[in-house]
Design a protein around this motif. Structure first.
Motif, PDB file in Angstrom:
ATOM      1  N   ALA A   1     -25.283 -15.928  38.003  1.00 16.16           N
ATOM      2  CA  ALA A   1     -26.264 -16.130  39.075  1.00 16.16           C
ATOM      3  C   ALA A   1     -25.985 -17.456  39.750  1.00 16.16           C
ATOM      4  O   ALA A   1     -25.337 -18.341  39.178  1.00 16.16           O
ATOM      5  N   ASP A   2     -26.480 -17.602  40.985  1.00 16.07           N
ATOM      6  CA  ASP A   2     -26.261 -18.861  41.682  1.00 16.07           C
ATOM      7  C   ASP A   2     -27.271 -19.908  41.208  1.00 16.07           C
ATOM      8  O   ASP A   2     -28.105 -19.649  40.327  1.00 16.07           O
ATOM      9  N   ALA A   3     -27.190 -21.095  41.776  1.00 15.25           N
ATOM     10  CA  ALA A   3     -28.017 -22.206  41.314  1.00 15.25           C
ATOM     11  C   ALA A   3     -29.513 -21.957  41.535  1.00 15.25           C
ATOM     12  O   ALA A   3     -30.341 -22.622  40.917  1.00 15.25           O
ATOM     13  N   HIS A   4     -29.842 -20.993  42.414  1.00 16.69           N
ATOM     14  CA  HIS A   4     -31.251 -20.656  42.649  1.00 16.69           C
ATOM     15  C   HIS A   4     -31.677 -19.405  41.886  1.00 16.69           C
ATOM     16  O   HIS A   4     -32.782 -18.897  42.099  1.00 16.69           O
ATOM     17  N   GLY A   5     -30.812 -18.900  41.020  1.00 17.74           N
ATOM     18  CA  GLY A   5     -31.152 -17.756  40.181  1.00 17.74           C
ATOM     19  C   GLY A   5     -30.856 -16.409  40.796  1.00 17.74           C
ATOM     20  O   GLY A   5     -31.153 -15.376  40.192  1.00 17.74           O
ATOM     21  N   LYS A   6     -30.250 -16.375  41.990  1.00 16.52           N
ATOM     22  CA  LYS A   6     -29.916 -15.097  42.614  1.00 16.52           C
ATOM     23  C   LYS A   6     -28.672 -14.513  41.954  1.00 16.52           C
ATOM     24  O   LYS A   6     -27.649 -15.188  41.848  1.00 16.52           O
ATOM     25  N   PRO A   7     -28.731 -13.254  41.493  1.00 15.72           N
ATOM     26  CA  PRO A   7     -27.568 -12.656  40.831  1.00 15.72           C
ATOM     27  C   PRO A   7     -26.331 -12.671  41.730  1.00 15.72           C
ATOM     28  O   PRO A   7     -26.412 -12.424  42.929  1.00 15.72           O
ATOM     29  N   ASP A   8     -25.199 -12.992  41.122  1.00 20.03           N
ATOM     30  CA  ASP A   8     -23.914 -13.012  41.827  1.00 20.03           C
ATOM     31  C   ASP A   8     -22.872 -12.411  40.879  1.00 20.03           C
ATOM     32  O   ASP A   8     -21.952 -13.091  40.426  1.00 20.03           O
TER      33      ASP A   8
ATOM     34  N   ALA B   1     -24.252 -20.899  38.137  1.00 16.02           N
ATOM     35  CA  ALA B   1     -24.847 -21.740  37.092  1.00 16.02           C
ATOM     36  C   ALA B   1     -25.251 -20.894  35.899  1.00 16.02           C
ATOM     37  O   ALA B   1     -25.679 -19.741  36.049  1.00 16.02           O
ATOM     38  N   TRP B   2     -25.109 -21.469  34.708  1.00 16.44           N
ATOM     39  CA  TRP B   2     -25.618 -20.786  33.514  1.00 16.44           C
ATOM     40  C   TRP B   2     -27.137 -20.808  33.522  1.00 16.44           C
ATOM     41  O   TRP B   2     -27.787 -19.771  33.462  1.00 16.44           O
ATOM     42  N   GLN B   3     -27.712 -21.991  33.631  1.00 16.33           N
ATOM     43  CA  GLN B   3     -29.164 -22.133  33.781  1.00 16.33           C
ATOM     44  C   GLN B   3     -29.439 -22.567  35.216  1.00 16.33           C
ATOM     45  O   GLN B   3     -29.116 -23.705  35.592  1.00 16.33           O
ATOM     46  N   PRO B   4     -29.985 -21.690  36.057  1.00 19.60           N
ATOM     47  CA  PRO B   4     -30.210 -22.040  37.456  1.00 19.60           C
ATOM     48  C   PRO B   4     -31.019 -23.333  37.589  1.00 19.60           C
ATOM     49  O   PRO B   4     -32.023 -23.528  36.905  1.00 19.60           O
ATOM     50  N   THR B   5     -30.555 -24.191  38.480  1.00 24.28           N
ATOM     51  CA  THR B   5     -31.233 -25.472  38.684  1.00 24.28           C
ATOM     52  C   THR B   5     -32.390 -25.359  39.671  1.00 24.28           C
ATOM     53  O   THR B   5     -33.208 -26.275  39.777  1.00 24.28           O
ATOM     54  N   MET B   6     -32.439 -24.241  40.415  1.00 24.41           N
ATOM     55  CA  MET B   6     -33.430 -24.035  41.469  1.00 24.41           C
ATOM     56  C   MET B   6     -33.358 -25.150  42.502  1.00 24.41           C
ATOM     57  O   MET B   6     -34.348 -25.585  43.077  1.00 24.41           O
TER      58      MET B   6
ATOM     59  N   HIS C   1     -27.328 -31.465  39.481  1.00 28.49           N
ATOM     60  CA  HIS C   1     -27.845 -32.571  38.678  1.00 28.49           C
ATOM     61  C   HIS C   1     -29.358 -32.483  38.538  1.00 28.49           C
ATOM     62  O   HIS C   1     -30.111 -33.288  39.103  1.00 28.49           O
ATOM     63  N   VAL C   2     -29.787 -31.489  37.776  1.00 30.16           N
ATOM     64  CA  VAL C   2     -31.213 -31.284  37.495  1.00 30.16           C
ATOM     65  C   VAL C   2     -31.344 -31.126  35.979  1.00 30.16           C
ATOM     66  O   VAL C   2     -31.388 -30.011  35.451  1.00 30.16           O
ATOM     67  N   PRO C   3     -31.379 -32.229  35.243  1.00 33.80           N
ATOM     68  CA  PRO C   3     -31.372 -32.140  33.779  1.00 33.80           C
ATOM     69  C   PRO C   3     -32.583 -31.431  33.195  1.00 33.80           C
ATOM     70  O   PRO C   3     -32.518 -30.917  32.069  1.00 33.80           O
ATOM     71  N   GLU C   4     -33.666 -31.363  33.961  1.00 39.02           N
ATOM     72  CA  GLU C   4     -34.851 -30.630  33.477  1.00 39.02           C
ATOM     73  C   GLU C   4     -34.562 -29.144  33.294  1.00 39.02           C
ATOM     74  O   GLU C   4     -35.312 -28.446  32.592  1.00 39.02           O
ATOM     75  N   ARG C   5     -33.471 -28.647  33.903  1.00 37.77           N
ATOM     76  CA  ARG C   5     -33.140 -27.224  33.842  1.00 37.77           C
ATOM     77  C   ARG C   5     -32.015 -26.924  32.851  1.00 37.77           C
ATOM     78  O   ARG C   5     -31.583 -25.780  32.749  1.00 37.77           O
TER      79      ARG C   5
ATOM     80  N   LEU D   1     -18.714 -20.342  50.081  1.00 36.36           N
ATOM     81  CA  LEU D   1     -18.872 -21.037  48.811  1.00 36.36           C
ATOM     82  C   LEU D   1     -19.879 -20.326  47.909  1.00 36.36           C
ATOM     83  O   LEU D   1     -20.966 -19.946  48.350  1.00 36.36           O
ATOM     84  N   HIS D   2     -19.507 -20.165  46.641  1.00 34.45           N
ATOM     85  CA  HIS D   2     -20.411 -19.627  45.626  1.00 34.45           C
ATOM     86  C   HIS D   2     -20.590 -20.692  44.551  1.00 34.45           C
ATOM     87  O   HIS D   2     -19.606 -21.217  44.018  1.00 34.45           O
ATOM     88  N   GLN D   3     -21.848 -21.008  44.251  1.00 36.62           N
ATOM     89  CA  GLN D   3     -22.186 -21.971  43.211  1.00 36.62           C
ATOM     90  C   GLN D   3     -22.840 -21.205  42.070  1.00 36.62           C
ATOM     91  O   GLN D   3     -23.959 -20.698  42.211  1.00 36.62           O
TER      92      GLN D   3
END
Length: 209
Positions: A31-38, A186-191, A196-200, A182-184
């Protein structure tokens, strides 16, 4: 995410079917950084650990690679994140989660490691830090897959000795393709548009079977 114990430190390889990697547990990022499946860029990640090192392997499908011209493999490449890369963010400090380490590898075998402190206004300066990590990469053009492996000294990421049950704060990322497509991933989407969102971050546990 579980990293599986290995009895010894082998030569670094990029073959997920090798004896070293096949005994690990695959994790997937799709999924991308906002959680959208890719799903087209569903990336397999494997990890193992020894008394001295933490290992990662990325199996990364692609359509078009965005590669830096004239790659330099003998020294780290600052701002490597502007090209195709696989990335691991690792933090062992559960009190100040804004401090962690960043490791990147490109399909061409370029690399950069950073000591990140988001409490500082210019955390990008952390690229001057050196962990001593090793890497290997290869591109399978026929299959449209590239492979990237990392061997990270455990002492570079954690003040504790490596031991079963140790927990680390981790996230995994890929930047894939040219700026126009560009495709970004992420394992855990940062939203967020930033990685650089360590809370995620998620959790990685060292496991000894």
């Amino acid at each position: 995410m579980q990293s599986i114990w290995a009895d010894s430190d082998p030569s670094l390889d990029t073959n997920p079917a090798s004896p070293f990697w096949r005994d690990s547990l695959p994790t997937y990022m799709d999924a991308d950084a906002h959680g959208k499946p890719d799903p087209k860029y569903r990336t397999e990640v494997r990890t193992r650990w020894t008394a001295k090192n933490l290992y990662f392997l990325f199996v990364s499908p692609y359509e078009e690679l965005n590669l830096k011209p004239n790659p330099n493999r003998s020294a780290e490449t600052n701002e490597l994140w502007n090209w195709d890369v696989a990335e691991v963010f690792i933090g062992s400090d559960f009190t100040d989660i804004r401090r962690y380490k960043e490791f990147e590898i490109s399909p061409q075998g370029e690399w950069v490691d950073l000591d990140i402190d988001l409490n500082k206004p210019h955390h990008e300066d952390g690229w001057k830090w050196s962990s001593g990590f090793e890497m290997a990469a290869r591109i399978d053009k026929a299959a449209h897959v590239w492979y990237g492996a990392m061997k990270i000294p455990y002492s570079a990421i954690d003040a504790r000795e490596a031991a079963p049950g140790n927990m680390l704060r981790v996230n995994l990322y890929r930047s894939q393709g040219p700026a126009s497509a560009l495709h970004q991933i992420a394992w855990q989407p940062t939203m967020s548009d930033s990685f650089h969102v360590p809370e995620r971050f998620g959790l990685l546990r060292l496991v000894k079977k």
